[in-house]
Scaffold this motif. Sequence first.
Motif, PDB file in Angstrom:
ATOM      1  N   SER A 141       1.585  -1.994  -5.385  1.00  0.00           N
ATOM      2  CA  SER A 141       0.186  -2.383  -5.292  1.00  0.00           C
ATOM      3  C   SER A 141      -0.604  -1.184  -4.791  1.00  0.00           C
ATOM      4  O   SER A 141      -0.199  -0.530  -3.822  1.00  0.00           O
ATOM      5  N   ASN A 142      -1.698  -0.892  -5.482  1.00  0.00           N
ATOM      6  CA  ASN A 142      -2.593   0.196  -5.080  1.00  0.00           C
ATOM      7  C   ASN A 142      -1.963   1.584  -5.208  1.00  0.00           C
ATOM      8  O   ASN A 142      -2.370   2.529  -4.529  1.00  0.00           O
ATOM      9  N   ARG A 179       0.859  -1.188   0.000  1.00  0.00           N
ATOM     10  CA  ARG A 179       0.000   0.000   0.000  1.00  0.00           C
ATOM     11  C   ARG A 179       0.893   1.235   0.000  1.00  0.00           C
ATOM     12  O   ARG A 179       1.934   1.250   0.655  1.00  0.00           O
ATOM     13  N   LEU A 213      -3.962  -3.759  -8.601  1.00  0.00           N
ATOM     14  CA  LEU A 213      -5.063  -2.833  -8.386  1.00  0.00           C
ATOM     15  C   LEU A 213      -6.383  -3.582  -8.220  1.00  0.00           C
ATOM     16  O   LEU A 213      -6.529  -4.692  -8.732  1.00  0.00           O
ATOM     17  N   GLU A 214      -7.337  -2.963  -7.554  1.00  0.00           N
ATOM     18  CA  GLU A 214      -8.680  -3.531  -7.517  1.00  0.00           C
ATOM     19  C   GLU A 214      -9.364  -3.223  -8.848  1.00  0.00           C
ATOM     20  O   GLU A 214      -9.608  -2.064  -9.182  1.00  0.00           O
ATOM     21  N   HIS A 266     -10.109   2.571 -11.383  1.00  0.00           N
ATOM     22  CA  HIS A 266      -8.782   2.574 -12.003  1.00  0.00           C
ATOM     23  C   HIS A 266      -8.843   2.478 -13.528  1.00  0.00           C
ATOM     24  O   HIS A 266      -7.833   2.657 -14.205  1.00  0.00           O
TER      25      HIS A 266
END
Length: 299
Positions: free
Chosen positions: A158-159, A129, A181-182, A190
């Motif tokens: 990530s993220n 994160r 990513l989500e 995104h």
Amino acid sequence: MRHQYHPLGFEGSRIAQGFWRLQDWGWSDQETLAFIEQCLHLGVTTFDHADIYGDYRCEELFGKALMRKPILRDKIEIVTKCSILLPSEQRPEIKVHRYDYRSEHILSSVDRSLDNLQCEYIDTLLLHRPSPLMDADEVAQAFDHLFTLGKVKHFGVSNFTPQQFDLLQSRMDAPLIVNQLELSPLALQHFEDGSLDHAQQHAVTPMAWSPFSGGDLFGAQTEQALRVRNLLNEMAEDLAASVDQLVVAWLLRHPAGICPVMGSGKIERLQSAVEALQIDLSDDDWFRIWIASQGQPVP
């Protein structure tokens, strides 16, 4: 003379298997090993981890299984993450749920992951994160040290937003090759904030965590989820595919080269995802799902 990086990019399988729930599955080492071998049989060679998964236990469970057949190590790509501090029974010294980007923490976290995974190297290390206290120079120095020692082959994040990604990349010799990513038909942020455009621009592989929105695609009663689920059920009948396959095919259709990360411990779910590679989703069908999620036509 500085060690030279080889910017080969992400070389993992088109679909990855995640192990954040491994602790919950309650498997023996032999059962975990059998699952790993079933994944390989399906052509899934990339396995996604993080130091904190399963209250800091999942990496160790995976490592114990892998040691039953060490020859498999050279057939897989291990992705793991660090930087989140999570108070837990396993780590009583951690008092506050926060992020730690200090070089000391990154190096010690990698050493702990290597011990738990019982491996000599990690294929790809991600920062889990983004932290408001990230010192990009210090992170880059830690990554360079890990690469020089042969402990990590590739790096990613990530993220991260495109700006956060660029900040870190500006301090590094090694190319960042992944941004996890989500991404799902219920999580479009995104697709619209420049993250996937940025990934294409820099040949970065977006790995999609929670591609089924934590199960909301199948059971949530929000207006958005109902719209998307009703459409997917209709399309599934027309295309002779399952709803989960259509979701995977929708992600795979994107030109950024999204790598969906599956999270189920049921091998048939992974097999279904792999079969989605054969679905050639039309632009019409892709946009039908997009419009259902947005709840309005495109401009």
